[in-house]
Design a protein around this motif. Structure first.
Motif, short mmCIF file in Angstrom:
data_model
loop_
_atom_site.label_atom_id
_atom_site.label_comp_id
_atom_site.label_asym_id
_atom_site.label_seq_id
_atom_site.Cartn_x
_atom_site.Cartn_y
_atom_site.Cartn_z
N PRO A 101 0.82 -1.22 0.00
CA PRO A 101 0.00 0.00 0.00
C PRO A 101 0.85 1.26 0.00
N ARG A 102 0.38 2.26 -0.78
CA ARG A 102 1.09 3.54 -0.88
C ARG A 102 0.70 4.46 0.27
N LYS A 103 -0.54 4.27 0.77
CA LYS A 103 -1.02 5.16 1.84
C LYS A 103 -1.53 4.30 3.00
N TRP A 104 -1.37 4.83 4.21
CA TRP A 104 -1.75 4.09 5.41
C TRP A 104 -2.60 4.98 6.30
N PHE A 105 -3.68 4.41 6.82
CA PHE A 105 -4.57 5.16 7.71
C PHE A 105 -4.86 4.28 8.92
N PHE A 106 -4.89 4.90 10.09
CA PHE A 106 -5.15 4.16 11.34
C PHE A 106 -6.44 4.68 11.95
N LEU A 107 -7.41 3.77 12.15
CA LEU A 107 -8.71 4.15 12.71
C LEU A 107 -8.95 3.42 14.03
N ASN A 108 -9.73 4.08 14.89
CA ASN A 108 -10.14 3.40 16.13
C ASN A 108 -11.30 2.45 15.86
N GLU A 109 -12.09 2.81 14.85
CA GLU A 109 -13.29 2.01 14.55
C GLU A 109 -13.54 1.98 13.05
N MET A 110 -13.89 0.82 12.52
CA MET A 110 -14.22 0.68 11.10
C MET A 110 -15.73 0.88 10.91
N PRO A 111 -16.16 1.37 9.76
CA PRO A 111 -17.61 1.36 9.46
C PRO A 111 -18.04 -0.06 9.03
N TYR A 112 -19.21 -0.49 9.51
CA TYR A 112 -19.66 -1.86 9.19
C TYR A 112 -21.01 -1.84 8.49
N THR A 113 -21.25 -2.90 7.74
CA THR A 113 -22.59 -3.10 7.16
C THR A 113 -23.46 -3.75 8.22
N THR A 114 -24.75 -3.89 7.90
CA THR A 114 -25.67 -4.50 8.88
C THR A 114 -25.27 -5.95 9.17
N SER A 115 -24.61 -6.59 8.19
CA SER A 115 -24.22 -7.99 8.43
C SER A 115 -22.88 -8.11 9.15
N GLY A 116 -22.33 -6.94 9.57
CA GLY A 116 -21.11 -6.99 10.38
C GLY A 116 -19.82 -6.99 9.56
N LYS A 117 -19.94 -6.85 8.22
CA LYS A 117 -18.72 -6.78 7.40
C LYS A 117 -18.29 -5.32 7.31
N ILE A 118 -17.01 -5.13 6.95
CA ILE A 118 -16.53 -3.75 6.76
C ILE A 118 -17.27 -3.14 5.57
N ALA A 119 -17.85 -1.95 5.78
CA ALA A 119 -18.59 -1.26 4.69
C ALA A 119 -17.57 -0.52 3.83
N ARG A 120 -17.12 -1.19 2.76
CA ARG A 120 -16.03 -0.65 1.94
C ARG A 120 -16.36 0.70 1.31
N ALA A 121 -17.56 0.80 0.76
CA ALA A 121 -17.94 2.05 0.07
C ALA A 121 -17.90 3.22 1.05
N ASP A 122 -18.44 2.99 2.28
CA ASP A 122 -18.43 4.04 3.31
C ASP A 122 -17.00 4.38 3.71
N LEU A 123 -16.18 3.34 3.81
CA LEU A 123 -14.78 3.53 4.23
C LEU A 123 -14.03 4.38 3.19
N VAL A 124 -14.24 4.08 1.90
CA VAL A 124 -13.58 4.85 0.84
C VAL A 124 -13.97 6.32 0.96
N LYS A 125 -15.31 6.57 1.14
CA LYS A 125 -15.79 7.96 1.26
C LYS A 125 -15.13 8.66 2.46
N GLN A 126 -15.09 7.95 3.58
CA GLN A 126 -14.53 8.52 4.81
C GLN A 126 -13.06 8.89 4.61
N ILE A 127 -12.29 7.98 4.00
CA ILE A 127 -10.85 8.22 3.80
C ILE A 127 -10.63 9.31 2.75
N GLU A 128 -11.41 9.30 1.67
CA GLU A 128 -11.27 10.33 0.64
C GLU A 128 -11.53 11.73 1.23
N ARG A 129 -12.53 11.78 2.12
CA ARG A 129 -12.85 13.05 2.81
C ARG A 129 -11.66 13.51 3.63
N GLN A 130 -11.10 12.54 4.38
CA GLN A 130 -9.96 12.82 5.25
C GLN A 130 -8.78 13.37 4.41
#
Length: 489
Positions: free
Chosen positions: A456-485
């Motif tokens: 990976p070219r970029k690294w981000f450290f989070l205290n909490e991941m966004p999850y889907t209702t089924s408990g998986k990491i919500a990738r689309a939300d995560l991308v938006k969150q990191i792009e915003r950051q």
């Protein structure tokens, strides 16, 4: 039925002295090229082996094409291996493709001969080949497999696919009809032949009787100097290369055709390249290793409809279907299905059991999503899976996640693609873990297990991941969150 090398004999007679391949230190005429391919085919044909598969672990150059196309002529299968793979990755792919032997340079041979038993030195092969007969007559059977390539599956482990000479031979019509190329063209191949875009560019040019200009490795300065001093009329490129050319800040008033695949270009670089090359014709195509050409966007259409990947290539049918398999209306997003003569024969596993990709009617999909407009132009909305397209190279997050998650201090990891003006996308790792974790620490860890371009070219450290209702990491939300950051920094 088209055999990929079938035109060489007549070119050797029609224009024996025309250059077939030009490299920075060597040129070879069609007469000599025809002899070389015949001798190579002769040499392979006489070898006592069951599998009839040759591994090619070579840098760009005439010998790479000689081994690949000599194998085609002999009815063998050629398997190009990437010089960038680490030993583990190379071994995995050798195990899958099971070559009779692998041709490589003396330098690479001395590094890997202990770990890989069936490696032979190029110079020794070339010496044996030079002793062989200069004519070769053999009637190959129809639909002969000739090429094994690899894609990483969604699990990150490699999948091998096989294609027949017929599939590439048929697609040479796209060169003539969609890209308007013929035997008068002088075509620059600036990228590694291990990538099918560049290999296809070279092989199809030789089939049509043009001249191939082959760079050992990509250099923007070298590309521009060759375009300036040599009679080059067309170039196969990927968008990353265009970014490299633009950085050189040189403009040309010379007609040039560029054929681009890989990631979708961004508008800024398209406008800039047209300013730098006022007489440029751009041909972008959308394709996949498994499906070959799908759609093409010509210069004229590209100026009118800049967000599309174009209309189906010659001989290709495209459908967009919903989850139930029904064809959808224009502007409705669905899964893209393709039907043509250009498809691979299928994937295979260690047992060489072929799994075809087509359904009963001949349609296939690589699970890309998109829609068509009322004029039949195709738009891609995304990959159904999470694939990252980094400078024209497919990277699968799952493979990298698997490695990072082994680290004892990592609790959770998600690898995502972030938009990047140069690479198309870059790989970013999002980590939840112990507070002592650092980027340097994790990069070192990755270096032991992954090829450099997958780290990976970029690294981000989070205290909490966004999850889907089924408990998986919500990738689309995560991308938006990191792009915003990223945009706030």
């Amino acid at each position: 039925m088209k055999f990929i090398t079938e035109t060489y004999n007549s070119f050797a007679k029609l224009y024996p002295e025309q250059t077939a391949i030009h490299t920075s230190n060597q040129q070879i005429s069609y007469k000599k090229w025809n002899i070389l391919i015949n001798q190579t085919a002769h040499w392979l044909h006489a070898l006592p082996t069951e599998t009839k598969t040759i591994g090619v672990l070579l840098p760009n150059g005439i010998p790479f094409l000689q081994m690949f196309l000599g194998a085609c002529k002999a009815g063998w299968i050629a398997v190009p291996y990437d010089l960038k793979w680490n030993l583990t990755e190379l071994k995995q792919r050798i195990h899958l493709s099971n070559p009779s032997f692998i041709v490589t340079t003396r330098e690479i041979y001395s590094k890997i001969k202990q770990q890989i038993p069936n490696v032979v030195v190029l110079e020794e092969c070339l010496h044996e080949i030079s002793q062989c007969s200069t004519s070769f007559e053999w009637e190959p059977e129809d639909d002969l497999p000739f090429y094994i390539g690899f894609t990483s599956g969604t699990t990150g482990s490699p999948k091998a696919f096989i294609r027949s000479q017929d599939s590439w031979g048929a697609s040479f019509d796209c060169n003539r009809i969609d890209f308007e190329l013929d035997e008068t063209d002088h075509i620059l191949i600036p990228g590694a032949l291990i990538h099918s875009h560049f290999l296809y560019g070279a092989v199809s040019t030789l089939y049509l009787g043009g001249t191939v200009y082959l760079l050992e490795k990509f250099s923007a300065a070298k590309v521009l100097s060759w375009i300036n001093t040599l009679p080059i009329t067309a170039a196969y490129v990927v968008p990353t290369m265009i970014e490299g050319l633009l950085k050189e800040m040189i403009s040309f008033n010379k007609p040039l055709k560029m054929i681009s695949s890989g990631a979708k270009w961004n508008e800024r670089s398209k406008i800039q390249i047209r300013q730098s090359f006022p007489e440029l014709s751009l041909y972008e195509f959308y394709g996949a290793s498994e499906l070959s050409f799908i759609t093409v966007l010509s210069e004229k259409e590209g100026l009118q409809k800049d967000r599309t990947v174009g209309k189906p290539c010659y001989g290709v049918d495209v459908q967009v279907r919903d989850d139930g398999g029904e064809i959808v209306q224009p502007y409705t997003t669905g899964k893209i299905y393709v039907k043509s003569k250009y498809l691979i024969n299928g994937y295979f596993d260690h047992e060489r059991v072929l799994q075809p990709i087509q359904d009963e009617e001949g349609w296939a999909t690589v699970h890309d999503m998109g829609y068509v407009d009322e004029d039949g132009f195709l738009y891609i909305t995304g990959r159904e899976q999470n694939m990252i397209l980094y400078g024209g190279i497919n990277i699968f997050p799952e493979e990298i996640e698997k490695v990072i998650s082994i680290h004892p201090d990592v609790e959770e990891v998600a690898v995502i693609g972030l938009t990047d003006s140069y690479w198309g996308q870059v790989t970013a790792a999002v980590i939840k873990g112990k507070s002592n974790l650092t980027e340097i620490h994790l990069k070192r860890f990755c270096k032991k297990h992954l090829s450099s371009y997958k780290i990976p070219r970029k690294w981000f450290f989070l205290n909490e991941m966004p999850y889907t209702t089924s408990g998986k990491i919500a990738r689309a939300d995560l991308v938006k969150q990191i792009e915003r950051q990223v945009s706030h920094h």
